[in-house]
Motif scaffolding. Sequence first.
Motif, mmCIF file in Angstrom:
data_model
loop_
_atom_site.group_PDB
_atom_site.id
_atom_site.type_symbol
_atom_site.label_atom_id
_atom_site.label_comp_id
_atom_site.label_asym_id
_atom_site.label_seq_id
_atom_site.Cartn_x
_atom_site.Cartn_y
_atom_site.Cartn_z
ATOM 1 N N MET A 55 -5.614 -0.641 -8.656
ATOM 2 C CA MET A 55 -6.562 -0.005 -7.464
ATOM 3 C C MET A 55 -6.346 1.638 -8.013
ATOM 4 N N PHE A 56 -5.438 1.468 -7.328
ATOM 5 C CA PHE A 56 -3.987 3.221 -7.066
ATOM 6 C C PHE A 56 -4.275 4.038 -8.220
ATOM 7 N N LYS A 57 -4.741 3.707 -9.441
ATOM 8 C CA LYS A 57 -4.162 4.418 -10.389
ATOM 9 C C LYS A 57 -5.873 6.238 -10.543
ATOM 10 N N PHE A 68 0.569 -1.610 0.363
ATOM 11 C CA PHE A 68 -0.012 -0.205 -0.089
ATOM 12 C C PHE A 68 1.128 1.113 -0.026
ATOM 13 N N VAL A 69 1.803 1.206 1.074
ATOM 14 C CA VAL A 69 2.738 2.553 0.779
ATOM 15 C C VAL A 69 3.209 2.606 -0.644
ATOM 16 N N LEU A 81 -4.713 8.297 -17.702
ATOM 17 C CA LEU A 81 -4.219 7.408 -17.908
ATOM 18 C C LEU A 81 -5.224 6.184 -17.214
ATOM 19 N N ASN A 82 -6.400 6.572 -16.902
ATOM 20 C CA ASN A 82 -7.516 5.236 -16.044
ATOM 21 C C ASN A 82 -7.638 4.641 -17.257
ATOM 22 N N LEU A 83 -7.728 5.281 -19.354
ATOM 23 C CA LEU A 83 -8.169 4.485 -19.648
ATOM 24 C C LEU A 83 -7.839 3.099 -19.872
ATOM 25 N N ILE A 84 -6.542 2.751 -19.099
ATOM 26 C CA ILE A 84 -5.261 2.479 -19.751
ATOM 27 C C ILE A 84 -6.362 0.656 -19.583
ATOM 28 N N PRO A 85 -7.020 0.471 -17.935
ATOM 29 C CA PRO A 85 -7.984 -0.776 -17.964
ATOM 30 C C PRO A 85 -8.972 -1.555 -19.126
ATOM 31 N N VAL A 138 4.020 5.070 -5.961
ATOM 32 C CA VAL A 138 3.831 5.328 -7.222
ATOM 33 C C VAL A 138 3.171 6.306 -7.493
ATOM 34 N N VAL A 139 2.416 6.457 -6.949
ATOM 35 C CA VAL A 139 1.161 6.962 -7.714
ATOM 36 C C VAL A 139 2.036 8.914 -8.073
ATOM 37 N N MET A 140 2.276 9.068 -6.307
ATOM 38 C CA MET A 140 2.931 10.251 -6.426
ATOM 39 C C MET A 140 3.912 10.382 -6.651
#
Length: 350
Positions: free
Chosen positions: A278-280, A9-10, A108-112, A15-17
């Motif tokens: 799920m973090f995207k 999780f951390v 970027l959330n279009l990737i899935p 990664v997202v940051m």
Amino acid sequence: MVNKNVFPFVGMVMVVMSQSGGMVINKAAMSDGMNKYVMLLYSYVISTFLLLPFPILHYFSRSDERTTTLTFSSLWSFFLLGLIGCSGQILSYVGIELSSPTLASAMLNLIPAFTFLLALIFRMEEACWRDLRTQAKVLGTAVSIGGAFVVIFFKGPAILNNTQSTTLSLQFSQQVNWILGGFFCACDSFLGALWYIYQTSIATKCPELMVMVFFQSLFSTLECALFALFAVRDAEAWLLKLHTGWLAMLYQGIGANVIRFILLTWCVRRAGPLFCSMFKPVGIIFTVFMGAIFLGDHFYLGSLVGAVIIVAGFYVVMWGKAAQEDKIDIHYLESASCNNNVPLLQKNTA
């Protein structure tokens, strides 16, 4: 006892940051006069040199069992992976320059969704149209793509920093750039999905992970160099000056390309791809606030509405995928329990 998903999780938050920070820093460097293609090329060069020790250690290792001979087929696969990745990065940089990091983060959330469509086309995904799981993935894909169109074509009023007073002609120019930037970012997401699909298809013939990453980075560097030489004719654009371009290149080369990828790979192995994906949507939150603080970007109503729609479609796709995986696991356990030679509870040898 610490939950096993605490560290992933951390890691995924980091990664997202780092990805959101990279978008904001790249936008600042472009606004400061740094050429986007030159900046991308220099960041690839930095990443390639940082990854160079991995293939050296791999091929000079005493363990013959882990050494994989590179063939023309595997090198060609790395070349194509590098070409797809490099092309996506170029489109992303163009899209960020024309629009904003917030829009790029939303795309970027279009990737899935694109990954699911490509998986159907290449017969890597089962499609039982009467099954609720397949219907959920199709519906989520359509909703995500619809949300992307909302972000691109409906800019709406500014929610944050609503202090602009521009002329009608300037507003029209900004709207055109916004639409073009959205399409470039959407194309980047499509290439990102294609990269995932192609990487999966060649996974069996690839050598060690970090060796594969090095050759992809090397080919991306060469391909980006050829493109930049044709696209950037101004000699002054190639000069390294002491401004935000330096920070962007170092950040992208070290943080976004090397450290972020290693951290992401570790999280996927530790917690699985579904957990990490799920973090995207979290990236939109970081990008909005970082863009508003460091760049003074406006956050528009269309971005908010479209992002909510994209995220909703994203989670519908993820639910359908998770439900399908649970069905496969249950089917495997039922088959195993019916076979006397296969115990239901396997001994963990890891």
